[in-house]
Design a protein around this motif. Structure first.
Motif, PDB file in Angstrom:
ATOM      1  N   MET A  25     -54.529 -10.239  -4.825  1.00  0.00           N
ATOM      2  CA  MET A  25     -54.264 -11.677  -4.708  1.00  0.00           C
ATOM      3  C   MET A  25     -55.482 -12.370  -4.077  1.00  0.00           C
ATOM      4  O   MET A  25     -56.105 -11.792  -3.176  1.00  0.00           O
ATOM      5  N   ARG A  26     -55.810 -13.605  -4.566  1.00  0.00           N
ATOM      6  CA  ARG A  26     -56.973 -14.308  -3.997  1.00  0.00           C
ATOM      7  C   ARG A  26     -56.643 -14.738  -2.571  1.00  0.00           C
ATOM      8  O   ARG A  26     -55.508 -15.113  -2.255  1.00  0.00           O
ATOM      9  N   LEU A  27     -57.671 -14.709  -1.699  1.00  0.00           N
ATOM     10  CA  LEU A  27     -57.478 -15.056  -0.286  1.00  0.00           C
ATOM     11  C   LEU A  27     -56.837 -16.437  -0.124  1.00  0.00           C
ATOM     12  O   LEU A  27     -55.950 -16.631   0.718  1.00  0.00           O
ATOM     13  N   GLY A  28     -57.267 -17.395  -0.955  1.00  0.00           N
ATOM     14  CA  GLY A  28     -56.714 -18.757  -0.877  1.00  0.00           C
ATOM     15  C   GLY A  28     -55.196 -18.756  -1.078  1.00  0.00           C
ATOM     16  O   GLY A  28     -54.476 -19.513  -0.422  1.00  0.00           O
ATOM     17  N   ASP A  29     -54.726 -17.888  -1.973  1.00  0.00           N
ATOM     18  CA  ASP A  29     -53.273 -17.818  -2.223  1.00  0.00           C
ATOM     19  C   ASP A  29     -52.553 -17.128  -1.064  1.00  0.00           C
ATOM     20  O   ASP A  29     -51.430 -17.485  -0.731  1.00  0.00           O
ATOM     21  N   VAL A  30     -53.223 -16.141  -0.475  1.00  0.00           N
ATOM     22  CA  VAL A  30     -52.631 -15.440   0.669  1.00  0.00           C
ATOM     23  C   VAL A  30     -52.429 -16.426   1.825  1.00  0.00           C
ATOM     24  O   VAL A  30     -51.461 -16.349   2.580  1.00  0.00           O
ATOM     25  N   LEU A  31     -53.357 -17.385   1.940  1.00  0.00           N
ATOM     26  CA  LEU A  31     -53.334 -18.307   3.089  1.00  0.00           C
ATOM     27  C   LEU A  31     -52.568 -19.602   2.817  1.00  0.00           C
ATOM     28  O   LEU A  31     -52.480 -20.466   3.696  1.00  0.00           O
ATOM     29  N   LYS A  32     -52.014 -19.725   1.649  1.00  0.00           N
ATOM     30  CA  LYS A  32     -51.334 -20.970   1.261  1.00  0.00           C
ATOM     31  C   LYS A  32     -50.258 -21.368   2.281  1.00  0.00           C
ATOM     32  O   LYS A  32     -49.449 -20.552   2.680  1.00  0.00           O
ATOM     33  N   GLY A  33     -50.291 -22.635   2.705  1.00  0.00           N
ATOM     34  CA  GLY A  33     -49.225 -23.123   3.597  1.00  0.00           C
ATOM     35  C   GLY A  33     -49.552 -23.010   5.074  1.00  0.00           C
ATOM     36  O   GLY A  33     -48.793 -23.477   5.908  1.00  0.00           O
ATOM     37  N   ILE A  34     -50.686 -22.368   5.422  1.00  0.00           N
ATOM     38  CA  ILE A  34     -51.058 -22.359   6.842  1.00  0.00           C
ATOM     39  C   ILE A  34     -52.276 -23.273   7.052  1.00  0.00           C
ATOM     40  O   ILE A  34     -53.051 -23.502   6.126  1.00  0.00           O
ATOM     41  N   GLU A  35     -52.404 -23.773   8.265  1.00  0.00           N
ATOM     42  CA  GLU A  35     -53.582 -24.600   8.551  1.00  0.00           C
ATOM     43  C   GLU A  35     -54.700 -23.695   9.009  1.00  0.00           C
ATOM     44  O   GLU A  35     -54.523 -22.926   9.953  1.00  0.00           O
ATOM     45  N   TYR A  36     -55.843 -23.764   8.337  1.00  0.00           N
ATOM     46  CA  TYR A  36     -56.943 -22.875   8.715  1.00  0.00           C
ATOM     47  C   TYR A  36     -58.298 -23.511   8.409  1.00  0.00           C
ATOM     48  O   TYR A  36     -58.392 -24.503   7.674  1.00  0.00           O
ATOM     49  N   LYS A  37     -59.338 -22.894   8.976  1.00  0.00           N
ATOM     50  CA  LYS A  37     -60.696 -23.384   8.768  1.00  0.00           C
ATOM     51  C   LYS A  37     -61.579 -22.177   8.472  1.00  0.00           C
ATOM     52  O   LYS A  37     -61.537 -21.178   9.232  1.00  0.00           O
ATOM     53  N   ILE A  38     -62.354 -22.267   7.393  1.00  0.00           N
ATOM     54  CA  ILE A  38     -63.253 -21.146   7.083  1.00  0.00           C
ATOM     55  C   ILE A  38     -64.537 -21.325   7.883  1.00  0.00           C
ATOM     56  O   ILE A  38     -65.228 -22.337   7.766  1.00  0.00           O
ATOM     57  N   ILE A  39     -64.853 -20.355   8.717  1.00  0.00           N
ATOM     58  CA  ILE A  39     -66.024 -20.410   9.585  1.00  0.00           C
ATOM     59  C   ILE A  39     -67.220 -19.756   8.907  1.00  0.00           C
ATOM     60  O   ILE A  39     -68.362 -20.118   9.122  1.00  0.00           O
TER      61      ILE A  39
ATOM     62  N   ASN B 273     -46.363 -14.816   1.557  1.00  0.00           N
ATOM     63  CA  ASN B 273     -47.199 -15.119   0.384  1.00  0.00           C
ATOM     64  C   ASN B 273     -47.609 -13.838  -0.334  1.00  0.00           C
ATOM     65  O   ASN B 273     -47.525 -13.726  -1.557  1.00  0.00           O
ATOM     66  N   PHE B 274     -48.084 -12.871   0.464  1.00  0.00           N
ATOM     67  CA  PHE B 274     -48.650 -11.647  -0.119  1.00  0.00           C
ATOM     68  C   PHE B 274     -47.600 -10.882  -0.934  1.00  0.00           C
ATOM     69  O   PHE B 274     -47.906 -10.303  -1.965  1.00  0.00           O
ATOM     70  N   TYR B 275     -46.356 -10.894  -0.439  1.00  0.00           N
ATOM     71  CA  TYR B 275     -45.308 -10.136  -1.145  1.00  0.00           C
ATOM     72  C   TYR B 275     -44.457 -11.015  -2.063  1.00  0.00           C
ATOM     73  O   TYR B 275     -43.459 -10.557  -2.617  1.00  0.00           O
ATOM     74  N   GLY B 276     -44.852 -12.292  -2.231  1.00  0.00           N
ATOM     75  CA  GLY B 276     -44.169 -13.158  -3.220  1.00  0.00           C
ATOM     76  C   GLY B 276     -42.803 -13.666  -2.782  1.00  0.00           C
ATOM     77  O   GLY B 276     -41.907 -13.834  -3.591  1.00  0.00           O
ATOM     78  N   ARG B 277     -42.659 -13.916  -1.481  1.00  0.00           N
ATOM     79  CA  ARG B 277     -41.427 -14.451  -0.887  1.00  0.00           C
ATOM     80  C   ARG B 277     -40.160 -13.785  -1.445  1.00  0.00           C
ATOM     81  O   ARG B 277     -39.259 -14.443  -1.994  1.00  0.00           O
ATOM     82  N   PRO B 278     -40.072 -12.472  -1.285  1.00  0.00           N
ATOM     83  CA  PRO B 278     -38.928 -11.760  -1.894  1.00  0.00           C
ATOM     84  C   PRO B 278     -37.574 -12.221  -1.375  1.00  0.00           C
ATOM     85  O   PRO B 278     -36.582 -12.152  -2.105  1.00  0.00           O
ATOM     86  N   SER B 279     -37.517 -12.699  -0.113  1.00  0.00           N
ATOM     87  CA  SER B 279     -36.197 -13.065   0.444  1.00  0.00           C
ATOM     88  C   SER B 279     -35.552 -14.207  -0.324  1.00  0.00           C
ATOM     89  O   SER B 279     -34.340 -14.381  -0.271  1.00  0.00           O
ATOM     90  N   SER B 280     -36.360 -14.980  -1.069  1.00  0.00           N
ATOM     91  CA  SER B 280     -35.772 -16.105  -1.799  1.00  0.00           C
ATOM     92  C   SER B 280     -35.096 -15.645  -3.092  1.00  0.00           C
ATOM     93  O   SER B 280     -34.462 -16.430  -3.773  1.00  0.00           O
ATOM     94  N   PHE B 281     -35.245 -14.365  -3.431  1.00  0.00           N
ATOM     95  CA  PHE B 281     -34.644 -13.847  -4.672  1.00  0.00           C
ATOM     96  C   PHE B 281     -33.352 -13.071  -4.429  1.00  0.00           C
ATOM     97  O   PHE B 281     -32.749 -12.538  -5.358  1.00  0.00           O
ATOM     98  N   MET B 282     -32.973 -12.927  -3.142  1.00  0.00           N
ATOM     99  CA  MET B 282     -31.758 -12.151  -2.834  1.00  0.00           C
ATOM    100  C   MET B 282     -30.950 -12.926  -1.811  1.00  0.00           C
ATOM    101  O   MET B 282     -31.466 -13.839  -1.181  1.00  0.00           O
ATOM    102  N   ARG B 283     -29.699 -12.524  -1.591  1.00  0.00           N
ATOM    103  CA  ARG B 283     -28.979 -13.118  -0.468  1.00  0.00           C
ATOM    104  C   ARG B 283     -29.309 -12.286   0.761  1.00  0.00           C
ATOM    105  O   ARG B 283     -29.192 -11.055   0.755  1.00  0.00           O
TER     106      ARG B 283
END
Ligand SMILES: CC(=O)N[C@H]1[C@@H](OP(=O)(O)OP(=O)(O)OC[C@H]2O[C@@H](n3ccc(=O)[nH]c3=O)[C@H](O)[C@@H]2O)O[C@H](CO)[C@@H](O)[C@@H]1O[C@H](C)C(=O)N[C@@H](C)C(=O)N[C@H](CCC(=O)O)C(=O)O
Ligand SMILES: Nc1ncnc2c1ncn2[C@@H]1O[C@H](COP(=O)(O)OP(=O)(O)OP(=O)(O)O)[C@@H](O)[C@H]1O
Ligand SMILES: N[C@H](CCC[C@H](N)C(=O)O)C(=O)O
Ligand SMILES: [Mg+2]
Length: 490
Positions: A1-15, A94-104
């Motif tokens: 997975m691309r790093l940008g996708d792994v970090l989606k939804g968090i606030e960050y700064k690339i140093i 993100n990395f595991y594709g939010r599995p909890s949203s697919f099950m109860r």
């Protein structure tokens, strides 16, 4: 997975670096890092993950997520964020594709009864042919996959990895224990819970939370996480003194259960004996009888919690009854050790004042002869529970053998010294101190007479003893059986 996708939804700064690497793994422990991965630096209670960046790089990390800037010569991406613990939950999801949203997903919290209740829920769902993963103190388990996690509720990365496996295996449900540490340390922040269940709240973990208010507030987080989504609901023990706080703490629909107070799912006509337990359950216009092999009033509470969940979930009473009738004890919870001896030996995981009181009260009610209790308290844990457990043990037992639990970094004798004042509070209490747990169990078994009951409390299913830095093989059930065989042979 691309790093940008792994970090989606968090606030960050690339140093440093371009932030576009392909990420093949995510780790928070430098010792486990594999090539191509993102290393997350956590400022912990004992160590600071930022100090292990060079080790992570040596092992092939290609990106670092940190809270502060450290000099790094290697050609990698370095990212800053405000809180890496909290970011880790999002990254994991993100990395595991939010599995909890697919099950109860059912989260069970409370001081005592989580492991037992999650197993009862899993048994009911399985009886209804609904595949269910389970995660907690004993293991993470789905189908024939089973792994000990070391924690009741592990870090977000381990949780999401397991949930992703459950998703692959097409599980419909995951039922998991949610500890107060996990809630406080953001381990479950990104899990999409559908059901939150509260068993009870009594003293434990005050070393970590400082006071009951903080401890309760940590547990309440699970209930606010439910939101108002349709079909999300909270299951709450209305006989617990904190029930009102939990009811107020959620916007979701609430289903209460109880025996003493009014409750939507109500247990009545209880019959508790050494052979098992039976009781009636009433919910709306449904009224049925449950027979279980599990023993004690506390088991009825755990069963009612599972029943309340199952009824609201639409599972037929017949299925619930069958699943509960089939359930033998959960490993290390009121587990009988039988080697043909003429007295009873119980191994139980009671390691809190309330847990110990519940198990000893039940044991006392079930024996006409003496109750002999072997117990200790864990090291590096809430010290204030030690005299309370001493007092409870003395109050219910005819004889106590005070011994070591998992002393961890503490001096075993000093832990026992904290327990004794409690025993002394009870007039006429009789006890012996045997620091070595194996010797303590031997002592109890050799002193037991026909009809007595020996309760070995505190370690339940554990197959080890933690002394200093050592992890020694130790299983209360095996040790008890070894001595029982000796006396049965004679
Ligand atoms: C208070 C607490 O929960 N601490 C947990 C927490 O530790 P921590 O974040 O402070 O970690 P640390 O050891 O200071 O290290 C900081 C960072 O440096 C990293 N590190 C460290 C050394 C190294 O060589 N390389 C490296 O990268 C560590 O992986 C970590 O990311 O995160 C660690 C990694 O997951 C846990 O192992 C550790 O659990 C400790 C050992 C613990 O005893 N926790 C118990 C109290 C607990 O969590 N219990 C609950 C409740 C039990 C119940 O049901 O009653 C549970 O859910 O199990
Ligand atoms: N509902 C209950 N109320 C009070 N005590 C209980 C209850 N259920 C179990 N116990 C006691 O507490 C012990 C631990 O039970 P269990 O393992 O189910 O709890 P847990 O909440 O999972 O504990 P942990 O915090 O270690 O994960 C049992 O061995 C028993 O002695
Ligand atoms: N989940 C509990 C388990 C305690 C078990 C007891 N045997 C001990 O080691 O204190 C804890 O980590 O505090
Ligand atoms: Mg547990």
């Amino acid at each position: 997975m691309r790093l940008g996708d792994v970090l989606k939804g968090i606030e960050y700064k690339i140093i440093k670096g371009n932030g576009d690497e392909e990420i093949t793994g995510v780790y928070y422990d430098s010792r486990k890092v594999k090539p191509g991965s993102l290393f997350i630096c956590i400022r912990g209670f004992k160590a600071d993950g930022h100090n292990y960046i060079s080790e992570a790089l040596l092992r092939g990390a290609v990106a670092i997520l940190a809270e502060e800037i450290r000099e790094v010569a290697a050609d990698i991406t370095y990212i800053l964020t405000g809180n890496t613990r909290s970011a880790m939950a999002k990254v994991a999801s993100n990395f595991y594709g939010r599995p909890s949203s697919f099950m109860r997903v059912i989260g069970v919290t409370g001081t005592n009864g989580k492991t037992t209740t999650t197993h009862l829920i899993q048994n009911i769902l399985t009886q209804a042919s609904l595949k269910t993963g389970i995660l907690g103190t004993l293991y993470a388990r789905v189908d024939d996959y089973k792994k000990e996690m070391g924690h009741t509720t592990p870090e977000a990365l381990e949780i999401e990895e397991f949930m992703s496996l459950c998703r692959q295996k097409e599980a419909k449900y995951v039922v998991m224990e949610v500890s107060s540490h996990a809630l406080d340390l953001d381990r479950v922040k990104e899990i999409d819970y559908n059901v939150a269940l509260f068993t009870n709240l009594t003293q434990d973990h005050l070393d970590y939370h400082q006071n009951m208010e903080n401890y309760k507030n940590a547990k309440l987080k699970l209930f606010s996480m439910l939101g108002e989504k349709e079909n999300n609901f909270a299951v709450i023990n209305n006989d617990d003194r904190y029930a009102g706080d939990f009811i107020k703490g959620t916007k979701a629909e609430v289903i209460t259960y109880g025996i003493e107070n009014d409750a939507q799912v109500k247990g009545y006509n209880l019959d508790i004996s050494a052979r098992g337990t039976s009781f009636m359950v009433k919910y709306k216009d449904i009224d049925f009888k449950v027979d279980m092999q599990l023993i004690g009033l506390f088991s009825v509470y755990n069963a009612l919690a599972a029943i309340a969940f199952a009824l609201r979930e639409g599972i037929e009473p017949e299925i619930i009854k069958e699943a509960l009738a089939k359930t033998t004890s959960v490993a290390g919870r009121f587990e009988l050790v039988k080697c043909g001896q003429d007295f009873t030996v119980v191994v139980d995981y009671a390691h809190t004042p309330d847990g110990l009181e519940n198990v000893l009260k039940t044991a006392k009610e079930l024996t006409s002869q003496r109750l002999i209790t072997v117990f200790g308290c864990g090291g590096d844990r809430d010290k204030t529970k030690r005299p309370l457990m001493g007092e409870i043990a003395a109050r219910y037992s005819d004889f106590c053998i005070v011994t070591s639990d998992n002393p961890r970094s503490e001096d075993p004798k000093a832990i026992i010294d904290d327990i004794i004042p409690g025993l002394l509070k009870v007039e006429g209490s009789r006890y012996a101190v045997v620091v070595d747990r194996r010797e303590a169990i031997r002592h109890a078994i050799y002193m037991a007479k026909p009809g007595d009951m020996v309760v070995i409390a505190g370690k339940g299913h554990e197959t080890y003893q933690l002394i200093g830095d050592k992890v020694l093989d130790f299983d209360d059930r095996k040790v008890a059986a070894e001595f029982l065989k000796e006396i049965v042979k004679r």
